[in-house]
Motif scaffolding. Structure first.
Motif, PDB file in Angstrom:
ATOM      1  N   ILE A 230       0.847  -1.202   0.000  1.00 47.48           N
ATOM      2  CA  ILE A 230       0.000   0.000   0.000  1.00 47.48           C
ATOM      3  C   ILE A 230       0.870   1.234   0.000  1.00 47.48           C
ATOM      4  O   ILE A 230       0.615   2.191  -0.744  1.00 47.48           O
ATOM      5  CB  ILE A 230      -0.972  -0.032   1.210  1.00 47.48           C
ATOM      6  CG1 ILE A 230      -2.013  -1.127   1.000  1.00 47.48           C
ATOM      7  CG2 ILE A 230      -1.653   1.314   1.397  1.00 47.48           C
ATOM      8  CD1 ILE A 230      -2.933  -1.354   2.196  1.00 47.48           C
ATOM      9  N   ILE A 231       1.940   1.247   0.813  1.00 44.88           N
ATOM     10  CA  ILE A 231       2.857   2.395   0.854  1.00 44.88           C
ATOM     11  C   ILE A 231       3.559   2.533  -0.492  1.00 44.88           C
ATOM     12  O   ILE A 231       3.684   3.648  -1.024  1.00 44.88           O
ATOM     13  CB  ILE A 231       3.860   2.239   2.023  1.00 44.88           C
ATOM     14  CG1 ILE A 231       3.120   2.356   3.356  1.00 44.88           C
ATOM     15  CG2 ILE A 231       4.963   3.285   1.931  1.00 44.88           C
ATOM     16  CD1 ILE A 231       3.976   2.045   4.569  1.00 44.88           C
TER      17      ILE A 231
ATOM     18  N   ALA B 215       1.124   3.985  -2.916  1.00 44.39           N
ATOM     19  CA  ALA B 215       0.906   5.407  -2.656  1.00 44.39           C
ATOM     20  C   ALA B 215       2.083   6.220  -3.168  1.00 44.39           C
ATOM     21  O   ALA B 215       1.905   7.281  -3.783  1.00 44.39           O
ATOM     22  CB  ALA B 215       0.664   5.643  -1.160  1.00 44.39           C
TER      23      ALA B 215
ATOM     24  N   ILE C 268       1.870   8.897  -6.105  1.00 46.27           N
ATOM     25  CA  ILE C 268       2.268  10.300  -5.897  1.00 46.27           C
ATOM     26  C   ILE C 268       3.330  10.696  -6.915  1.00 46.27           C
ATOM     27  O   ILE C 268       3.262  11.763  -7.523  1.00 46.27           O
ATOM     28  CB  ILE C 268       2.751  10.506  -4.441  1.00 46.27           C
ATOM     29  CG1 ILE C 268       1.567  10.370  -3.488  1.00 46.27           C
ATOM     30  CG2 ILE C 268       3.409  11.864  -4.268  1.00 46.27           C
ATOM     31  CD1 ILE C 268       1.964  10.326  -2.018  1.00 46.27           C
TER      32      ILE C 268
END
Length: 168
Positions: free
Chosen positions: A18-19, A22, A26
């Motif tokens: 998930i990180i 993300a 980004i």
């Protein structure tokens, strides 16, 4: 969390993914999506501007064509007016020349008639003189045969006096 382990999902790995997702999202948003969207928007604006410019050029072309047609019509009208003026001038010159030629012909005709009348008078006068001379000679010859010299002289004088009046 037990449910995750039962399904065979490692929660640490899930959080790390998930990180990672993300971070990738980004990074892609700032470095790829926004520049691509800006390029697409810029291209869209250039296309719109090109279309407006093409419309402006089309309007300018129509306006120029209308102006050209107006000028051509004005030039055509002007040339027609000049042609009409030239025709009128030519007709006036023709009329003037015809009048002048007629007057010259009339003058020549009058001169010819006057000259003919003079020649006729001269011929008539010459004929009268000739006829008078012939008549006088014939009268003299007739008188010599028929009358005495005194009678002859008196008759001759009368004939010479009256003969020109009789011949006219």
């Amino acid at each position: 969390m037990e449910i995750l382990q039962t399904l065979g999902i490692d929660w640490k790995l899930l959080i790390a993914q998930i990180i990672n997702f993300a971070v990738v999202a980004i990074v892609l948003t700032y470095f790829v999506y926004k520049p691509v969207l800006k390029a697409i928007d810029a291209r869209r604006e250039r296309t719109k501007k090109a279309m407006r410019d093409a419309d402006d050029i089309g309007r300018a072309k129509r306006d120029m064509e209308e102006e050209r047609i107006k000028r051509m019509r004005a030039a055509d009208d002007e040339s027609k007016a000049m042609l009409e003026k030239a025709k009128k001038h030519a007709e006036a010159v023709q009329t003037e020349l015809l009048a002048k030629a007629r007057s010259e012909a009339d003058a020549a005709l009058q001169k010819g008639r006057a000259q003919l009348e003079n020649e006729r008078r001269e011929a008539l006068a010459s004929l009268q003189d000739t006829v008078a001379g012939v008549v006088i000679r014939m009268t003299e010859k007739i008188l010599e045969r028929e009358f005495a010299p005194a009678d002859q002289e008196r008759i001759l004088k009368n004939v010479e006096k009256e003969l020109p009046a009789l011949l006219k």
